[in-house]
Design an enzyme around this catalytic site. Structure first.
Site, PDB file in Angstrom:
ATOM      1  N   ASP A 121       2.116  -7.414   1.579  1.00 26.86           N
ATOM      2  CA  ASP A 121       1.225  -7.206   2.721  1.00 26.86           C
ATOM      3  C   ASP A 121       1.963  -7.012   4.041  1.00 26.86           C
ATOM      4  O   ASP A 121       1.431  -7.315   5.113  1.00 26.86           O
ATOM      5  CB  ASP A 121       0.248  -8.380   2.847  1.00 26.86           C
ATOM      6  CG  ASP A 121      -0.789  -8.365   1.757  1.00 26.86           C
ATOM      7  OD1 ASP A 121      -1.343  -7.286   1.490  1.00 26.86           O
ATOM      8  OD2 ASP A 121      -1.050  -9.428   1.160  1.00 26.86           O
ATOM      9  N   ASP A 181      -5.375  -1.869  -2.384  1.00 24.72           N
ATOM     10  CA  ASP A 181      -5.131  -2.286  -1.000  1.00 24.72           C
ATOM     11  C   ASP A 181      -3.721  -1.914  -0.542  1.00 24.72           C
ATOM     12  O   ASP A 181      -3.490  -1.651   0.650  1.00 24.72           O
ATOM     13  CB  ASP A 181      -5.280  -3.800  -0.846  1.00 24.72           C
ATOM     14  CG  ASP A 181      -6.414  -4.415  -1.626  1.00 24.72           C
ATOM     15  OD1 ASP A 181      -6.693  -3.949  -2.746  1.00 24.72           O
ATOM     16  OD2 ASP A 181      -7.002  -5.391  -1.147  1.00 24.72           O
TER      17      ASP A 181
END
Length: 406
Positions: A121, A181
Site C-alpha cells: 500500500d 486495489d
C-alpha cells in the site's frame, strides 16, 4: 415574442450556470468547516486514547466507530496517507496557507513508511501524501521519500508471477495474493521513473498492470478482488474475494479501483490496451442493472438484498474521479463527464455530513468490509480524499479530450 423567448432562454442558462458555480462553493465551504473540525478532533482523540505502550503512534483519522468515536491509525495502516493528501488537495482548492501548513505536518507522520516493505500500500500511503505534496511544492525532500518508497515497493515484485505481492497475511488462504486495489499503487512507480530516470520502476508497473489485465477480469469486464498465484510456475491458483459478497460477484470499490487504475496507467504509458480496458470497466459499471439511479453503488453490485443493501460512497467518489480523467482521453468523454457530474451531485446533496457533524468527516455512507461487518455505513477518510480530487478534476477540466493530467 421571439425576443421574450430568447430572454427566457438566456435567463435559464444564467440560472443554471449560477447553480453550477454555487454548488462547488457551498461544498468547499463545508469541506473547510469539516476539515477544521477534524484537525481539532485528531489530537484530542490521540490524547484521550493513545496507542498502547510499545505500539506506533496514531497519526491519521480513518473512520468513526458505531458509537461515533473517532478512529485513528498508525502510519502503517493503508489509509494513513489519505488525510494529509486531503489537506493538500484542500490547500490546492482554496489557496490558503493554513491547509498547506496542516498538510505538511500530517505528511511528515507518514515518512517512516518509506522503508516498510511488509505492505503493497505504498502508493496509497506515500503517493497520496508525499506525491500530492510534491506536485504542489516541488520539495526535494518529498522527492527523496517518493523514490525510497518506490524502491521499497519494488522489493515485493515477483518476476515469475509478473506482479507485486499484495498481502502478507492469511498465508493459510493464499500463497501469492494480488488484489485489484494494488493497481493504484502503481502510480508511485510511474512517478519514480519520471523523477529518477530509472525505468525499472516503470517496467514493474507495466508488468503488474499486464498481469492483472490478463487474469483479474471476467468476460463482462467485472473484476475479481483477489487472484492467487503459484510463484514456481507463475500460474493462477484461484480467483476469490475478501471484501465482496461472493467470489463471482462485483465488489463495488474493486470495480472502481479497476476503472481508476487503468485510466491512470493509460495516462502514464499511452498504451491503448489500458484505455480500452478502462472504457470496458466504465461500460460494465454504468450499464449495470443494479446501479442505483443516483449512480452511487451498493457495496457489491450483486449483493443479495438489493435495494436493501448499504451503499458505498467511497466507491462512488473513486468512480467519479476516474471518469473525469477518462473523459479527457476518449470519444465517450461527454458521457463519462455527465455521469461523473451526476455522481458528484448525488454525493454532495445526499451523502455529505451536516456542518460540524461526524467529527469532521465530509462524506457519509461508505462501506469498508461488509463481509467482516466492519466499517458499514460510516465515513471513511479515503472517500473524502477521492471526492476532493474529483472536485478539483472537474474544476480543471477544459474541453473534452483536452486534459492529460490535472
Amino acid at each position: 415574442m421571439k425576443t421574450i423567448r430568447i430572454g427566457l432562454v438566456l435567463a435559464l442558462l444564467s440560472t443554471q450556470a449560477l447553480g453550477q458555480a454555487v454548488l462547488p462553493k457551498k461544498t468547499m465551504k463545508l469541506a473547510e468547516t469539516q476539515a477544521a473540525l477534524l484537525l481539532e478532533q485528531v489530537p484530542q482523540a490521540a490524547q484521550a486514547k493513545p496507542a498502547p505502550s510499545g505500539k506506533p503512534a496514531l497519526v491519521s483519522p480513518r473512520t468513526l466507530t458505531p458509537t461515533g468515536e473517532l478512529v485513528l491509525v498508525a502510519s502503517r495502516d493503508w489509509t494513513s496517507g489519505f488525510f494529509p493528501g486531503y489537506l493538500w488537495l484542500l490547500a490546492e482548492a482554496t489557496g490558503q496557507e493554513k491547509w498547506r501548513t496542516a498538510a505538511k505536518a500530517y505528511t511528515a507522520n507518514i515518512e517512516p513508511e518509506k522503508t516498510n516493505a511488509t505492505t503493497h500500500d505504498m502508493g496509497f500511503k506515500v503517493y497520496c501524501s508525499f506525491g500530492t505534496g510534491y506536485r504542489l511544492t516541488q520539495d526535494a525532500a518529498y522527492r527523496a521519500v517518493i523514490l525510497e518508497s518506490a524502491r521499497t515497493l519494488s522489493t515485493r515484485f515477483n518476476s515469475k508471477v509478473g506482479a507485486l505481492r499484495s498481502w502478507d497475511h492469511h498465508r493459510d488462504t493464499w500463497g501469492y495474493p494480488v488484489i485489484i486495489d494494488n493497481m493504484l499503487n502503481l502510480e508511485l512507480l510511474f512517478a519514480a521513473t519520471r523523477l529518477s530516470g530509472d525505468s525499472s520502476f516503470y517496467k514493474i508497473a507495466v508488468s503488474h498492470a499486464n498481469t492483472t489485465l490478463r487474469n483479474h477480469f471476467r468476460p463482462d469486464f467485472s473484476s475479481y478482488h483477489v487472484v492467487d498465484y503459484d510463484t514456481l510456475t507463475g500460474q493462477v491458483v484461484k480467483k476469490t474475494t475478501h471484501q465482496g459478497f461472493a467470489n463471482e460477484s462485483a465488489w463495488a470499490r474493486g470495480q472502481a479501483w479497476a476503472l481508476y487504475g487503468y485510466t491512470m496507467c493509460y495516462r502514464e504509458t499511452k498504451n491503448k490496451a489500458y484505455l480500452t480496458q478502462a472504457e470496458n470497466v466504465a461500460g460494465f459499471l454504468l450499464n449495470h442493472p443494479n446501479l442505483p439511479k443516483d449512480l452511487i453503488p451498493y457495496w457489491d453490485l450483486n449483493a443479495p438484498s438489493i435495494p436493501n443493501e448499504p451503499r458505498d460512497a467511497s466507491a462512488g467518489a473513486v468512480m467519479a474521479s476516474a471518469l473525469y480523467e477518462l473523459s479527457t482521453y476518449t470519444a465517450n468523454g461527454a458521457l463519462y463527464r455527465s455521469k461523473a457530474d451526476k455522481m458528484m451531485s448525488s454525493l454532495t446533496k445526499h451523502y455529505t455530513a451536516k456542518p460540524g457533524g461526524s467529527r469532521g468527516f465530509l462524506l457519509l455512507h461508505s462501506t469498508g468490509s461488509k463481509p467482516a461487518n466492519s466499517e458499514v455505513d460510516v465515513p471513511l477518510i479515503y472517500a473524502d480524499y477521492y471526492f476532493m480530487e474529483a472536485l478539483l478534476r472537474r474544476k480543471n477540466l477544459g474541453p473534452v479530450n483536452s486534459l492529460s493530467k490535472r
